[in-house]
Design a protein around this motif. Structure first.
Motif, PDB file in Angstrom:
ATOM      1  N   MET A 320       0.811  -1.215   0.000  1.00 37.91           N
ATOM      2  CA  MET A 320       0.000   0.000   0.000  1.00 37.91           C
ATOM      3  C   MET A 320       0.846   1.268   0.000  1.00 37.91           C
ATOM      4  SD  MET A 320      -2.967  -1.076  -0.349  1.00 37.91           S
ATOM      5  CE  MET A 320      -3.893  -2.611  -0.164  1.00 37.91           C
ATOM      6  N   PHE A 321       2.166   1.133   0.017  1.00 37.76           N
ATOM      7  CA  PHE A 321       3.012   2.312  -0.114  1.00 37.76           C
ATOM      8  C   PHE A 321       2.774   2.959  -1.478  1.00 37.76           C
ATOM      9  CE2 PHE A 321       5.866   0.045   3.051  1.00 37.76           C
ATOM     10  CZ  PHE A 321       5.580   0.920   4.094  1.00 37.76           C
ATOM     11  N   GLU A 322       3.041   4.257  -1.567  1.00 33.40           N
ATOM     12  CA  GLU A 322       2.683   5.042  -2.746  1.00 33.40           C
ATOM     13  C   GLU A 322       3.231   4.473  -4.049  1.00 33.40           C
ATOM     14  OE1 GLU A 322       0.724   8.394  -2.913  1.00 33.40           O
ATOM     15  OE2 GLU A 322       0.014   6.912  -1.470  1.00 33.40           O
ATOM     16  N   GLY A 323       4.490   4.039  -4.045  1.00 36.43           N
ATOM     17  CA  GLY A 323       5.069   3.523  -5.281  1.00 36.43           C
ATOM     18  C   GLY A 323       4.280   2.382  -5.875  1.00 36.43           C
ATOM     19  N   SER A 324       3.659   1.588  -5.027  1.00 38.22           N
ATOM     20  CA  SER A 324       2.903   0.412  -5.451  1.00 38.22           C
ATOM     21  C   SER A 324       1.436   0.704  -5.721  1.00 38.22           C
ATOM     22  CB  SER A 324       3.024  -0.672  -4.371  1.00 38.22           C
ATOM     23  OG  SER A 324       2.106  -1.716  -4.565  1.00 38.22           O
ATOM     24  N   SER A 325       0.827   1.582  -4.925  1.00 39.89           N
ATOM     25  CA  SER A 325      -0.632   1.755  -4.982  1.00 39.89           C
ATOM     26  C   SER A 325      -1.092   2.970  -5.779  1.00 39.89           C
ATOM     27  CB  SER A 325      -1.199   1.861  -3.560  1.00 39.89           C
ATOM     28  OG  SER A 325      -0.691   3.004  -2.889  1.00 39.89           O
ATOM     29  N   HIS A 326      -0.207   3.930  -6.010  1.00 39.45           N
ATOM     30  CA  HIS A 326      -0.569   5.168  -6.714  1.00 39.45           C
ATOM     31  C   HIS A 326      -0.441   4.935  -8.218  1.00 39.45           C
ATOM     32  CE1 HIS A 326      -0.506   9.804  -6.177  1.00 39.45           C
ATOM     33  NE2 HIS A 326      -1.031   9.501  -7.352  1.00 39.45           N
ATOM     34  N   VAL A 327      -1.519   5.122  -8.958  1.00 37.83           N
ATOM     35  CA  VAL A 327      -1.512   4.824 -10.392  1.00 37.83           C
ATOM     36  C   VAL A 327      -1.729   6.093 -11.215  1.00 37.83           C
ATOM     37  CG1 VAL A 327      -2.324   2.460 -10.073  1.00 37.83           C
ATOM     38  CG2 VAL A 327      -3.998   4.295 -10.436  1.00 37.83           C
ATOM     39  N   PRO A 328      -1.296   6.073 -12.482  1.00 43.24           N
ATOM     40  CA  PRO A 328      -1.587   7.203 -13.369  1.00 43.24           C
ATOM     41  C   PRO A 328      -3.045   7.178 -13.806  1.00 43.24           C
ATOM     42  CG  PRO A 328      -0.463   5.467 -14.585  1.00 43.24           C
ATOM     43  CD  PRO A 328      -0.512   5.021 -13.149  1.00 43.24           C
ATOM     44  N   LEU A 329      -3.623   8.340 -13.985  1.00 44.98           N
ATOM     45  CA  LEU A 329      -4.973   8.431 -14.547  1.00 44.98           C
ATOM     46  C   LEU A 329      -5.108   9.775 -15.249  1.00 44.98           C
ATOM     47  CD1 LEU A 329      -7.679   7.094 -14.987  1.00 44.98           C
ATOM     48  CD2 LEU A 329      -8.477   8.087 -12.841  1.00 44.98           C
ATOM     49  N   LEU A 330      -5.110   9.724 -16.580  1.00 49.04           N
ATOM     50  CA  LEU A 330      -5.204  10.929 -17.403  1.00 49.04           C
ATOM     51  C   LEU A 330      -6.282  10.737 -18.461  1.00 49.04           C
ATOM     52  CD1 LEU A 330      -1.849  10.208 -17.019  1.00 49.04           C
ATOM     53  CD2 LEU A 330      -1.780  12.604 -17.711  1.00 49.04           C
ATOM     54  N   SER A 425      -1.573  -1.851  13.150  1.00 43.82           N
ATOM     55  CA  SER A 425      -1.996  -0.988  12.048  1.00 43.82           C
ATOM     56  C   SER A 425      -0.934   0.070  11.774  1.00 43.82           C
ATOM     57  CB  SER A 425      -3.329  -0.318  12.385  1.00 43.82           C
ATOM     58  OG  SER A 425      -4.346  -1.274  12.571  1.00 43.82           O
ATOM     59  N   GLN A 426      -1.089   0.752  10.652  1.00 41.20           N
ATOM     60  CA  GLN A 426      -0.177   1.830  10.278  1.00 41.20           C
ATOM     61  C   GLN A 426      -0.981   3.071   9.903  1.00 41.20           C
ATOM     62  OE1 GLN A 426       1.759  -0.870   7.337  1.00 41.20           O
ATOM     63  NE2 GLN A 426       3.668   0.049   8.040  1.00 41.20           N
ATOM     64  N   LEU A 427      -0.418   4.226  10.203  1.00 45.46           N
ATOM     65  CA  LEU A 427      -1.033   5.500   9.851  1.00 45.46           C
ATOM     66  C   LEU A 427       0.069   6.444   9.391  1.00 45.46           C
ATOM     67  CD1 LEU A 427      -3.648   7.285   9.866  1.00 45.46           C
ATOM     68  CD2 LEU A 427      -2.950   8.028  12.160  1.00 45.46           C
ATOM     69  N   PHE A 428      -0.097   6.988   8.195  1.00 53.03           N
ATOM     70  CA  PHE A 428       0.898   7.906   7.650  1.00 53.03           C
ATOM     71  C   PHE A 428       0.244   9.245   7.320  1.00 53.03           C
ATOM     72  CE2 PHE A 428       2.438   3.640   6.547  1.00 53.03           C
ATOM     73  CZ  PHE A 428       3.700   3.684   7.129  1.00 53.03           C
ATOM     74  N   ASP A 429       0.942  10.306   7.659  1.00 53.77           N
ATOM     75  CA  ASP A 429       0.527  11.663   7.311  1.00 53.77           C
ATOM     76  C   ASP A 429       1.271  12.039   6.032  1.00 53.77           C
ATOM     77  OD1 ASP A 429       0.047  14.347   7.025  1.00 53.77           O
ATOM     78  OD2 ASP A 429       0.543  14.889   9.090  1.00 53.77           O
ATOM     79  N   LEU A 430       0.607  11.891   4.886  1.00 54.30           N
ATOM     80  CA  LEU A 430       1.288  12.081   3.608  1.00 54.30           C
ATOM     81  C   LEU A 430       1.641  13.534   3.334  1.00 54.30           C
ATOM     82  CD1 LEU A 430      -0.462   9.559   1.197  1.00 54.30           C
ATOM     83  CD2 LEU A 430       1.483   9.241   2.713  1.00 54.30           C
ATOM     84  N   ARG A 431       1.042  14.439   4.068  1.00 56.85           N
ATOM     85  CA  ARG A 431       1.398  15.841   3.889  1.00 56.85           C
ATOM     86  C   ARG A 431       2.787  16.117   4.461  1.00 56.85           C
ATOM     87  NH1 ARG A 431      -3.081  19.714   6.051  1.00 56.85           N
ATOM     88  NH2 ARG A 431      -4.248  18.491   4.505  1.00 56.85           N
ATOM     89  N   ARG A 432       3.103  15.478   5.575  1.00 59.59           N
ATOM     90  CA  ARG A 432       4.389  15.708   6.236  1.00 59.59           C
ATOM     91  C   ARG A 432       5.396  14.596   5.983  1.00 59.59           C
ATOM     92  NH1 ARG A 432       2.853  17.991  12.298  1.00 59.59           N
ATOM     93  NH2 ARG A 432       1.732  19.866  11.608  1.00 59.59           N
ATOM     94  N   ASP A 433       4.920  13.453   5.553  1.00 62.84           N
ATOM     95  CA  ASP A 433       5.776  12.273   5.441  1.00 62.84           C
ATOM     96  C   ASP A 433       5.516  11.577   4.108  1.00 62.84           C
ATOM     97  OD1 ASP A 433       7.418  10.071   5.989  1.00 62.84           O
ATOM     98  OD2 ASP A 433       5.882   9.049   7.176  1.00 62.84           O
ATOM     99  N   LYS A 434       5.962  12.208   3.028  1.00 62.68           N
ATOM    100  CA  LYS A 434       5.699  11.668   1.693  1.00 62.68           C
ATOM    101  C   LYS A 434       6.411  10.336   1.467  1.00 62.68           C
ATOM    102  CE  LYS A 434       4.900  16.180  -0.469  1.00 62.68           C
ATOM    103  NZ  LYS A 434       3.451  15.978  -0.543  1.00 62.68           N
ATOM    104  N   GLU A 435       7.486  10.085   2.204  1.00 61.76           N
ATOM    105  CA  GLU A 435       8.226   8.834   2.026  1.00 61.76           C
ATOM    106  C   GLU A 435       7.646   7.693   2.861  1.00 61.76           C
ATOM    107  OE1 GLU A 435      12.060  10.642   3.024  1.00 61.76           O
ATOM    108  OE2 GLU A 435      12.728  10.061   1.017  1.00 61.76           O
ATOM    109  N   GLU A 436       6.656   7.994   3.680  1.00 60.70           N
ATOM    110  CA  GLU A 436       5.955   6.982   4.491  1.00 60.70           C
ATOM    111  C   GLU A 436       6.927   6.172   5.361  1.00 60.70           C
ATOM    112  OE1 GLU A 436       2.282   5.502   1.900  1.00 60.70           O
ATOM    113  OE2 GLU A 436       4.114   5.616   0.703  1.00 60.70           O
ATOM    114  N   LEU A 437       7.720   6.898   6.108  1.00 64.19           N
ATOM    115  CA  LEU A 437       8.705   6.273   6.987  1.00 64.19           C
ATOM    116  C   LEU A 437       8.319   6.357   8.457  1.00 64.19           C
ATOM    117  CD1 LEU A 437      11.974   7.592   5.295  1.00 64.19           C
ATOM    118  CD2 LEU A 437      11.029   5.282   5.141  1.00 64.19           C
ATOM    119  N   HIS A 438       7.285   7.147   8.773  1.00 62.89           N
ATOM    120  CA  HIS A 438       6.941   7.393  10.174  1.00 62.89           C
ATOM    121  C   HIS A 438       5.493   6.970  10.438  1.00 62.89           C
ATOM    122  CE1 HIS A 438      10.679   9.644  10.513  1.00 62.89           C
ATOM    123  NE2 HIS A 438      10.339  10.280   9.401  1.00 62.89           N
ATOM    124  N   ASN A 439       5.338   5.820  11.051  1.00 63.48           N
ATOM    125  CA  ASN A 439       4.016   5.324  11.428  1.00 63.48           C
ATOM    126  C   ASN A 439       3.562   6.066  12.679  1.00 63.48           C
ATOM    127  OD1 ASN A 439       1.708   3.879  11.996  1.00 63.48           O
ATOM    128  ND2 ASN A 439       2.769   1.990  12.562  1.00 63.48           N
TER     129      ASN A 439
END
Length: 528
Positions: A320-330, A425-439
């Motif tokens: 579920m990390f961004e590299g895997s779950s974030h897809v292009p849509l145009l 469980s895990q919780l990430f604040d994508l505004r402050r932690d774009k690399e998703e390193l801080h649960n």
């Protein structure tokens, strides 16, 4: 039932579209394309001229997600418009029935000329035996490497352009089909082209059961990558990794040492493979322009999931990390906004109602998605129910040892597992932690409680997890019984064979304990 549904769609579609010229619809769906490459700053790392063309003349969704970060379940959601727990698309082997009604079926029933080329991969029964067995046995108490170590391979020279020949052949077929339809303009058409790129190639040196762990390209495409813009992702120490992420890292054969040069090279080769996929999209756009069809065609580019490319000490997807779950849509086409970037959270299930909306067909039945047309149309006539402020993704397949549920809402990404209690469980604040390193799940208990309550309203995930667990046991048991005396030999020679052979007896006993539990314990106790 399917015939009745199609008949209803025909009635609704005819009533809506009889007074307006319907656009052609062309979708290009790649495999494993990181959506963050389609807008800044990610777009600066590799030259993607045709994706940039869509972005400048169309609408880009900045927060688009897969509904399951693996090939078949993700595509099942896209084609059916339903979350994977509703269609029970649990893994690459179990997805939609072959006779399931897709949005392409409904376009055809409503007068569209239709064509599907390339990778489809949304029905049950495909993919390797290794892939399905690894998914079924994810709860077994062993930890075996299932993939080859990610590697790179450079082929050809500066004139080597067509590397993924299967994709290029299908692209050529799509171009020919477009030219044929240009000669008969009286009927709108819908074309789907599925690409394998930029999915890693099978690592030939590891034998016939090997998975795809080779990032392969030529100097021609590598030249499209800005080496200075390639970042080296930060990794948590192995001891600090979430237990499910650790399981994924080990089973993906990424727990060993990697040099920065290796990591950068893997990422560069992956970006080069994206550039080759972009060129195939370019062939489609060029053919539409050359046949004067582009002005009346909606062009859609998306992907089934992303690619981690060594972020979080992993490659592949299944995360579920961004590299895997974030897809292009145009989207680009008539009556759609140009140069628009949409922040709204959306997902692949939204494509089903969106495409029907574009074609003027009213959706009936219980769809999980919402039409995106109101978010990008120049017209104010599209007044549909508002898209919710969240997206759901779930995963039940291999390389992850617990059913996984991701809820994105606002700045937050909430990830929970199994029954919500047995695995942290895990919780990430994508505004402050774009690399998703801080649960930060322990830091914001109120946020977790709110998001978990919302997730429960969307899906009874403990019940779904239990159903998947039961399915895995039944499916594996049936497969084992079908092999008879050949079982031990077959399971020992799947793509985990290197680690399996280290302790065959212990691994077989671990499976028996998983299948039979206390029954096995009682039998063993009685024999002592």
């Amino acid at each position: 039932m399917i015939i009745t549904l199609i008949f209803l769609f025909q009635i609704y579609g005819q009533s809506l579209c009889q007074n307006e010229t319907r656009p052609n619809i062309v979708m290009v769906m790649s495999d494993a394309f990181d959506g963050r490459l389609t807008f800044d700053p990610g777009s600066k790392v590799v030259q993607l001229p045709y994706i940039n063309y869509l972005r400048e003349l169309g609408t880009t969704f900045l927060n688009a997600y897969t509904n399951s970060p693996i090939c078949c379940p993700s595509r099942a959601a896209m084609w059916s418009g339903q979350f994977v727990h509703l269609t029970q698309s649990w893994n690459n082997y179990k997805c939609l029935d072959a006779n399931a009604t897709t949005w392409m079926d409904l376009l055809k029933a409503n007068g569209y000329q239709t064509k599907m080329l390339g990778k489809l991969d949304y029905t049950s029964g495909s993919h390797s035996v290794s892939n399905r067995v690894e998914a079924w046995t994810r709860d077994v108490e062993f930890l075996l490497r299932q993939e080859g170590r990610p590697v790179t391979q450079l082929v050809g020279n500066m004139s080597t352009i067509k590397i993924k020949t299967e994709d290029w052949k299908n692209t050529d077929k799509a171009v020919q089909w477009i030219h044929q339809n240009a000669a008969t303009p009286h009927q709108p058409f819908a074309l789907y082209l599925g690409l394998n790129l930029p999915h890693p190639y099978r690592t030939e040196s590891l034998g016939p059961t090997a998975g795809g762990s080779t990032f392969l390209t030529s100097p021609y495409w590598l030249k499209k990558v800005s080496s200075d813009s390639i970042s080296i992702p930060k990794w948590l120490p192995i001891a600090a990794m979430h237990p499910v992420d650790y399981y994924s890292t080990v089973t993906k054969n990424c727990s060993g040492p990697f040099t920065e040069e290796e990591i950068k090279r893997i990422r560069a080769f992956y970006y080069a493979m994206c550039a080759e996929a972009d060129a195939m999209l370019g062939q489609i756009i060029t053919s539409l322009r050359d046949t004067s069809l582009l002005n009346n065609t909606i062009v859609i580019f998306t992907a089934d999931h992303g690619e981690l490319a060594m972020e979080h000490r992993q490659f592949y997807k299944m995360s579920m990390f961004e590299g895997s779950s974030h897809v292009p849509l145009l989207f680009m086409g008539p009556r759609l906004m140009s140069g628009l970037q949409v922040d709204q959270l959306v997902s692949l299930v939204d494509l089903y109602p969106t495409i029907l909306d574009i074609a003027g067909i009213s959706a009936v039945g219980n769809l999980s998605g919402y039409s995106l047309v109101p978010l990008m149309s120049k017209s104010t006539a599209f007044l549909k129910k508002q898209h919710p402020g969240w997206v759901l993704s779930e995963y039940h397949g291999c390389n992850v040892n617990a059913s996984t549920y991701m809820l994105r809402s606002g700045r937050w990404k909430y990830i929970t597992y199994a029954d919500g209690l047995s695995v942290p469980s895990q919780l990430f604040d994508l505004r402050r932690d774009k690399e998703e390193l801080h649960n930060v799940v322990l830091k914001f208990p109120d946020v977790q409680a709110h998001l978990d309550m919302l997730l429960h309203k969307i899906v009874n995930y403990p019940k779904v997890s239990a159903a998947v667990h039961l399915y895995n046991k039944k499916a594996f048991g049936a497969w084992r019984d079908s092999l008879g005396r050949n079982y031990s030999q077959v399971i020992a020679n799947l793509r985990w064979h290197v680690d399996w052979q280290k302790d065959v007896i212990a691994n077989e006993k671990a499976i028996d304990r998983w299948l039979y539990g206390s029954q096995l314990v009682n039998v063993n106790s009685g024999s002592n």
